[in-house]
Design a protein around this motif. Structure first.
Motif, PDB file in Angstrom:
ATOM      1  N   ASP A  36      90.330   9.546   1.584  1.00  0.00           N
ATOM      2  CA  ASP A  36      91.144   9.244   0.733  1.00  0.00           C
ATOM      3  C   ASP A  36      92.080  10.726   0.464  1.00  0.00           C
ATOM      4  O   ASP A  36      91.301  11.525   0.257  1.00  0.00           O
ATOM      5  CB  ASP A  36      90.810   8.831  -0.720  1.00  0.00           C
ATOM      6  N   THR A  37      93.566  10.419   0.332  1.00  0.00           N
ATOM      7  CA  THR A  37      94.245  11.643   0.572  1.00  0.00           C
ATOM      8  C   THR A  37      94.591  12.179  -0.926  1.00  0.00           C
ATOM      9  O   THR A  37      95.106  13.093  -1.341  1.00  0.00           O
ATOM     10  CB  THR A  37      95.278  11.631   1.331  1.00  0.00           C
ATOM     11  N   ALA A  38      94.284  11.142  -1.972  1.00  0.00           N
ATOM     12  CA  ALA A  38      94.398  11.631  -3.252  1.00  0.00           C
ATOM     13  C   ALA A  38      93.299  11.360  -3.987  1.00  0.00           C
ATOM     14  O   ALA A  38      92.875  10.385  -5.077  1.00  0.00           O
ATOM     15  CB  ALA A  38      95.573  10.744  -3.974  1.00  0.00           C
ATOM     16  N   PRO A  39      91.911  12.034  -3.787  1.00  0.00           N
ATOM     17  CA  PRO A  39      90.628  11.746  -4.403  1.00  0.00           C
ATOM     18  C   PRO A  39      90.568  11.971  -6.062  1.00  0.00           C
ATOM     19  O   PRO A  39      89.908  11.262  -6.509  1.00  0.00           O
ATOM     20  CB  PRO A  39      89.633  12.816  -3.748  1.00  0.00           C
ATOM     21  N   GLU A  40      91.727  12.681  -6.436  1.00  0.00           N
ATOM     22  CA  GLU A  40      91.534  12.620  -7.997  1.00  0.00           C
ATOM     23  C   GLU A  40      91.972  11.526  -8.599  1.00  0.00           C
ATOM     24  O   GLU A  40      91.634  11.344  -9.877  1.00  0.00           O
ATOM     25  CB  GLU A  40      92.756  13.733  -8.313  1.00  0.00           C
ATOM     26  N   LEU A  41      92.442  10.452  -7.911  1.00  0.00           N
ATOM     27  CA  LEU A  41      92.995   9.182  -8.505  1.00  0.00           C
ATOM     28  C   LEU A  41      91.886   8.193  -8.684  1.00  0.00           C
ATOM     29  O   LEU A  41      92.055   7.359  -9.405  1.00  0.00           O
ATOM     30  CB  LEU A  41      94.096   8.493  -7.753  1.00  0.00           C
ATOM     31  N   ALA A  42      90.653   8.480  -8.082  1.00  0.00           N
ATOM     32  CA  ALA A  42      89.358   7.790  -8.309  1.00  0.00           C
ATOM     33  C   ALA A  42      88.684   8.270  -9.482  1.00  0.00           C
ATOM     34  O   ALA A  42      88.182   9.437  -9.419  1.00  0.00           O
ATOM     35  CB  ALA A  42      88.606   7.868  -7.038  1.00  0.00           C
ATOM     36  N   VAL A  43      88.568   7.578 -10.478  1.00  0.00           N
ATOM     37  CA  VAL A  43      87.916   7.893 -11.674  1.00  0.00           C
ATOM     38  C   VAL A  43      86.965   6.862 -12.179  1.00  0.00           C
ATOM     39  O   VAL A  43      87.199   5.541 -11.786  1.00  0.00           O
ATOM     40  CB  VAL A  43      89.170   8.142 -12.906  1.00  0.00           C
ATOM     41  N   ALA A  44      86.014   7.274 -12.945  1.00  0.00           N
ATOM     42  CA  ALA A  44      84.929   6.358 -13.289  1.00  0.00           C
ATOM     43  C   ALA A  44      85.158   5.781 -14.781  1.00  0.00           C
ATOM     44  O   ALA A  44      86.344   6.230 -15.536  1.00  0.00           O
ATOM     45  CB  ALA A  44      83.690   6.833 -13.612  1.00  0.00           C
ATOM     46  N   ASN A  45      84.620   4.607 -15.056  1.00  0.00           N
ATOM     47  CA  ASN A  45      84.556   4.175 -16.693  1.00  0.00           C
ATOM     48  C   ASN A  45      86.066   3.533 -16.853  1.00  0.00           C
ATOM     49  O   ASN A  45      86.712   3.553 -17.963  1.00  0.00           O
ATOM     50  CB  ASN A  45      84.678   5.334 -17.596  1.00  0.00           C
ATOM     51  N   VAL A  46      86.618   2.851 -15.997  1.00  0.00           N
ATOM     52  CA  VAL A  46      87.862   1.979 -15.830  1.00  0.00           C
ATOM     53  C   VAL A  46      87.527   0.296 -15.409  1.00  0.00           C
ATOM     54  O   VAL A  46      88.553  -0.207 -15.426  1.00  0.00           O
ATOM     55  CB  VAL A  46      88.876   2.630 -14.867  1.00  0.00           C
ATOM     56  N   ALA A  47      86.372   0.256 -15.406  1.00  0.00           N
ATOM     57  CA  ALA A  47      85.994  -1.185 -15.275  1.00  0.00           C
ATOM     58  C   ALA A  47      86.501  -1.935 -14.077  1.00  0.00           C
ATOM     59  O   ALA A  47      87.012  -2.850 -14.137  1.00  0.00           O
ATOM     60  CB  ALA A  47      86.347  -2.367 -16.625  1.00  0.00           C
ATOM     61  N   LEU A  48      86.577  -1.162 -12.992  1.00  0.00           N
ATOM     62  CA  LEU A  48      87.133  -1.469 -11.802  1.00  0.00           C
ATOM     63  C   LEU A  48      86.192  -2.433 -11.069  1.00  0.00           C
ATOM     64  O   LEU A  48      84.990  -2.020 -10.643  1.00  0.00           O
ATOM     65  CB  LEU A  48      87.255  -0.292 -10.851  1.00  0.00           C
TER      66      LEU A  48
END
Length: 390
Positions: free
Chosen positions: A99-111
């Motif tokens: 992933d070229t934008a790893p900061e966009l992957a976040v926890a606790n968002v019910a994904l």
């Protein structure tokens, strides 16, 4: 050819206040009162794909993909292994490798991520579930190829729209050697009440939408949704019908409130049947008013779709509202999602009945249609559709 990916472990996402079959809750939003605690994480592992039984997400994107020429069963298996790795990583808030934008992957968002196969996939693999064919075109349909069909489906839902966009971008990029997007649909839903409690949610007509569903985790739900026969690989899976329904809000708004409620067969205030006071009251289909008219009209949506009027047939329906701006014009509608064990046996008879007589046909037009088989879930060390493609 795929050259990357190690299997990432753990984690997932959950929808507000709902216990999802096969999903272990691992975190709570503890700054809320206990009765309003919001489950945020669900394991991506389980007997079933966890997004199926979860409530409609706040934000979602569905992508229908077309297999590229030369894609065979082995290539499809590689893609499913790759996507399974992505699903585990993204559910846990970890970036998928590459992933070229790893900061966009976040926890606790019910994904959650849900994957399905269209009918043509089974020309490569065999073992097609019975009744899984493209739906016939109904009398009121005005289908646009831009919203119809598809060999693969990937649906991502989450509390956060940015997380959805990031996850879809990664999954579509990883599919590039084997499949290309055919259509994309984005939608939204509000399943949370003013005090933080789970609610059924409303479509853009103002209707409480989905009241008649069998409750998740009950025998009625299990028999309605999960396949228990057919090909061995499909047991514990389900089918999904996706219908894009354009809604004419301008003409709907010209009706009086009583006319709207008579077309629906339920009160707009709280979703109660016109013969009741609370949302989940049983419909009294024999009740008549002082003029001798049926209170719940013969052509009302609530009557025609009720399981007692359809030889006991049930579906598990979910929805996503959508708006699409085309210059100064705006199209509004519903992405209708129907889960059932058997499309031909459960959904088609209901669809034919509604197409023939539903009062809401005057204000709605189906412009997209697709059908998919959703394989069962997977466990650590496994991957999606392993029994079919392994």
């Amino acid at each position: 050819m795929t050259t990357r990916r190690q299997f990432f472990g753990y984690a997932g996402a959950a929808a507000a206040g709902a216990a999802v079959s096969g999903g272990a809750v691992v975190a709570l939003d503890n700054d809320k009162p206990q009765q309003q605690a919001v489950a945020r994480l669900i394991s991506p592992y389980g007997e079933h794909q966890p997004g199926i039984a979860a409530p409609s997400p706040r934000h979602a994107e569905l992508v229908g993909l077309k297999l590229l020429p030369g894609t065979d069963k082995a290539a499809l298996g590689r893609l499913m292994r790759l996507w399974s790795n992505d699903i585990v990583a993204l559910a846990n808030g970890r970036p998928a490798p590459g992933d070229t934008a790893p900061e966009l992957a976040v926890a606790n968002v019910a994904l959650t991520t849900t994957v399905g196969f269209g009918p043509r996939v089974f020309e490569l693999t065999g073992n097609k579930p019975a009744g899984l064919d493209d739906l016939p075109v109904m009398k009121h349909d005005r289908l646009d190829p831009a919203w119809s069909g598809g060999d693969l489906l990937v649906m991502v839902g989450a509390d956060d729209a940015v997380s959805v966009v990031d996850a879809v971008r990664r999954l579509v990029a990883d599919a590039k050697p084997s499949a290309t997007p055919l259509w994309r649909q984005s939608g939204f839903w509000n399943g949370t009440g003013s005090e933080g409690q789970p609610v059924t949610g409303r479509n853009l007509f103002g209707q409480v939408d989905g009241t008649g569903n069998p409750a998740v985790g009950t025998p009625d739900f299990d028999s309605t949704v999960w396949s228990s026969d057919g090909p061995d690989w499909f047991r514990g899976g389900t089918t999904l019908v996706v219908r894009r329904i354009r809604m004419n809000l301008d003409t709907w708004d010209k009706l009086t409130r009583s006319e709207q409620e008579r077309a629906v067969g339920r009160k707009l205030s709280n979703g109660a049947p016109l013969t009741g006071t609370a949302e989940h009251d049983e419909l009294d289909l024999e009740a008549r008013d002082t003029d001798g008219r049926l209170v719940i009209a013969e052509n009302s949506h609530a009557r025609l779709s009720h399981h007692s009027e359809n030889d006991g047939r049930r579906i598990f329906r979910k929805g996503l509202n959508y708006v699409q701006d085309n210059g100064p014009n705006r199209e509004s509608g519903l992405i209708f999602l129907s889960h059932q064990a058997d499309v031909a046996g459960q959904f088609l008879p209901l669809l034919a009945r509604l197409d023939a007589a539903d009062a809401l046909n005057e204000w709605t037009t189906t412009i997209g249609s697709a059908v998919f088989a959703l394989p069962p879930g997977f466990q650590p060390g496994g991957w999606l559709a392993q029994k079919l493609l392994g």
